[in-house]
Design a protein around this motif. Structure first.
Motif, PDB file in Angstrom:
ATOM      1  N   ILE A 135       0.846  -1.201   0.000  1.00 22.88           N
ATOM      2  CA  ILE A 135       0.000   0.000   0.000  1.00 22.88           C
ATOM      3  C   ILE A 135       0.874   1.241   0.000  1.00 22.88           C
ATOM      4  CG2 ILE A 135      -1.614   1.355   1.388  1.00 22.88           C
ATOM      5  CD1 ILE A 135      -3.111  -1.134   1.991  1.00 22.88           C
ATOM      6  N   GLU A 136       0.597   2.131  -0.939  1.00 20.26           N
ATOM      7  CA  GLU A 136       1.284   3.419  -0.986  1.00 20.26           C
ATOM      8  C   GLU A 136       0.533   4.463  -0.167  1.00 20.26           C
ATOM      9  OE1 GLU A 136       2.026   4.537  -5.037  1.00 20.26           O
ATOM     10  OE2 GLU A 136       3.602   3.034  -5.253  1.00 20.26           O
ATOM     11  N   VAL A 191      -7.744   3.121  -1.662  1.00 13.78           N
ATOM     12  CA  VAL A 191      -6.494   2.454  -1.303  1.00 13.78           C
ATOM     13  C   VAL A 191      -5.637   2.389  -2.559  1.00 13.78           C
ATOM     14  CG1 VAL A 191      -5.463   0.329  -0.416  1.00 13.78           C
ATOM     15  CG2 VAL A 191      -7.710   1.067   0.426  1.00 13.78           C
ATOM     16  N   THR A 192      -4.461   3.002  -2.497  1.00 10.37           N
ATOM     17  CA  THR A 192      -3.551   3.002  -3.643  1.00 10.37           C
ATOM     18  C   THR A 192      -2.429   2.012  -3.373  1.00 10.37           C
ATOM     19  OG1 THR A 192      -4.059   5.327  -4.075  1.00 10.37           O
ATOM     20  CG2 THR A 192      -2.070   4.423  -5.116  1.00 10.37           C
ATOM     21  N   LEU A 193      -2.325   1.034  -4.260  1.00  7.88           N
ATOM     22  CA  LEU A 193      -1.259   0.029  -4.174  1.00  7.88           C
ATOM     23  C   LEU A 193      -0.141   0.390  -5.135  1.00  7.88           C
ATOM     24  CD1 LEU A 193      -3.416  -3.237  -4.228  1.00  7.88           C
ATOM     25  CD2 LEU A 193      -2.477  -2.076  -2.234  1.00  7.88           C
ATOM     26  N   ALA A 195      -6.351  -6.648  -0.825  1.00  3.93           N
ATOM     27  CA  ALA A 195      -6.538  -5.273  -0.358  1.00  3.93           C
ATOM     28  C   ALA A 195      -8.015  -4.902  -0.372  1.00  3.93           C
ATOM     29  CB  ALA A 195      -5.725  -4.304  -1.209  1.00  3.93           C
ATOM     30  N   THR A 196      -8.722  -5.319  -1.409  1.00  3.20           N
ATOM     31  CA  THR A 196     -10.162  -5.048  -1.493  1.00  3.20           C
ATOM     32  C   THR A 196     -10.889  -5.748  -0.359  1.00  3.20           C
ATOM     33  OG1 THR A 196      -9.987  -4.794  -3.888  1.00  3.20           O
ATOM     34  CG2 THR A 196     -12.195  -5.191  -2.983  1.00  3.20           C
ATOM     35  N   ASP A 197     -10.558  -7.004  -0.123  1.00  2.00           N
ATOM     36  CA  ASP A 197     -11.180  -7.769   0.953  1.00  2.00           C
ATOM     37  C   ASP A 197     -10.897  -7.140   2.314  1.00  2.00           C
ATOM     38  OD1 ASP A 197     -12.614 -10.121   1.937  1.00  2.00           O
ATOM     39  OD2 ASP A 197     -10.662 -10.783   2.689  1.00  2.00           O
ATOM     40  N   MET A 198      -9.649  -6.755   2.549  1.00  2.00           N
ATOM     41  CA  MET A 198      -9.281  -6.147   3.827  1.00  2.00           C
ATOM     42  C   MET A 198      -9.939  -4.779   4.001  1.00  2.00           C
ATOM     43  SD  MET A 198      -7.520  -8.296   5.532  1.00  2.00           S
ATOM     44  CE  MET A 198      -8.664  -9.469   4.832  1.00  2.00           C
ATOM     45  N   ALA A 199     -10.084  -4.027   2.920  1.00  2.00           N
ATOM     46  CA  ALA A 199     -10.751  -2.726   2.992  1.00  2.00           C
ATOM     47  C   ALA A 199     -12.216  -2.899   3.398  1.00  2.00           C
ATOM     48  CB  ALA A 199     -10.644  -1.990   1.658  1.00  2.00           C
ATOM     49  N   ASN A 226     -12.461   1.636  -2.769  1.00  2.00           N
ATOM     50  CA  ASN A 226     -11.950   1.744  -4.138  1.00  2.00           C
ATOM     51  C   ASN A 226     -10.458   1.446  -4.053  1.00  2.00           C
ATOM     52  OD1 ASN A 226     -11.620   2.377  -6.864  1.00  2.00           O
ATOM     53  ND2 ASN A 226     -11.273   4.526  -6.415  1.00  2.00           N
ATOM     54  N   VAL A 227     -10.026   0.342  -4.660  1.00  2.00           N
ATOM     55  CA  VAL A 227      -8.613  -0.032  -4.658  1.00  2.00           C
ATOM     56  C   VAL A 227      -8.045   0.251  -6.037  1.00  2.00           C
ATOM     57  CG1 VAL A 227      -6.949  -1.924  -4.352  1.00  2.00           C
ATOM     58  CG2 VAL A 227      -8.982  -1.780  -2.878  1.00  2.00           C
TER      59      VAL A 227
END
Length: 149
Positions: free
Chosen positions: A75-76, A104-106, A118-122, A146-147
């Motif tokens: 994650i950035e 969330v910006t990866l 990341a989507t699941d964790m968000a 929004n990832v």
């Protein structure tokens, strides 16, 4: 089991049109307080409704950051917009709902699996957040992540 305490003090002068100050001695932060204009106050300062929305959004953001670190997700940044909704029925006010909208910006090197994680964790981070758990059952919490890469 350790108990952690978070102390604040509030000074208030006047009535509905008054003003106040919240002090958090551990962090050194302080905030001006006022009754919101929509409740017949002067506005122009933060208020408990904003502070609760802020507590929910910041707890969610920090929790998601911790989960991402533990899962080694690249994650950035995490940016969260949140909206709290208060219903007024006559003289009674009820904090009804909060919508959490994280972006969330990866990193560009994120794999499809990491994007999915990341989507699941968000979607699930609010279930690990102290503040959302404190209000759960009284306040409806929705998360619309929004990832992006």
């Amino acid at each position: 089991m350790p108990i952690h305490e978070y102390k604040v003090s509030v000074s208030w002068q006047g009535g509905k049109d008054g003003s106040g100050r919240l002090e958090a001695p551990e962090s050194g932060e302080s905030f001006d307080l006022a009754v919101p204009a929509e409740f017949g106050g002067p506005g122009g300062a933060t208020n408990p409704e904003e502070l609760l929305t802020s507590a929910i959004a910041s707890c969610y953001s920090i929790t998601l950051g911790i989960i991402a670190t533990n899962r080694k997700l690249p994650i950035e940044s995490i940016h969260v917009d949140a909206v709290g909704q208060v219903e007024q029925q006559g003289a009674a006010f009820t904090y009804k709902a909060v919508s959490i909208r994280p972006t969330v910006t990866l990193s560009s090197t994120a794999t499809p699996e990491q994007i999915s994680q990341a989507t699941d964790m968000a979607m699930k981070a609010d279930h690990y957040c102290i503040i959302t758990n404190a209000v759960r059952g009284k306040v409806e919490v929705t998360v619309e992540p929004n990832v992006v890469q």
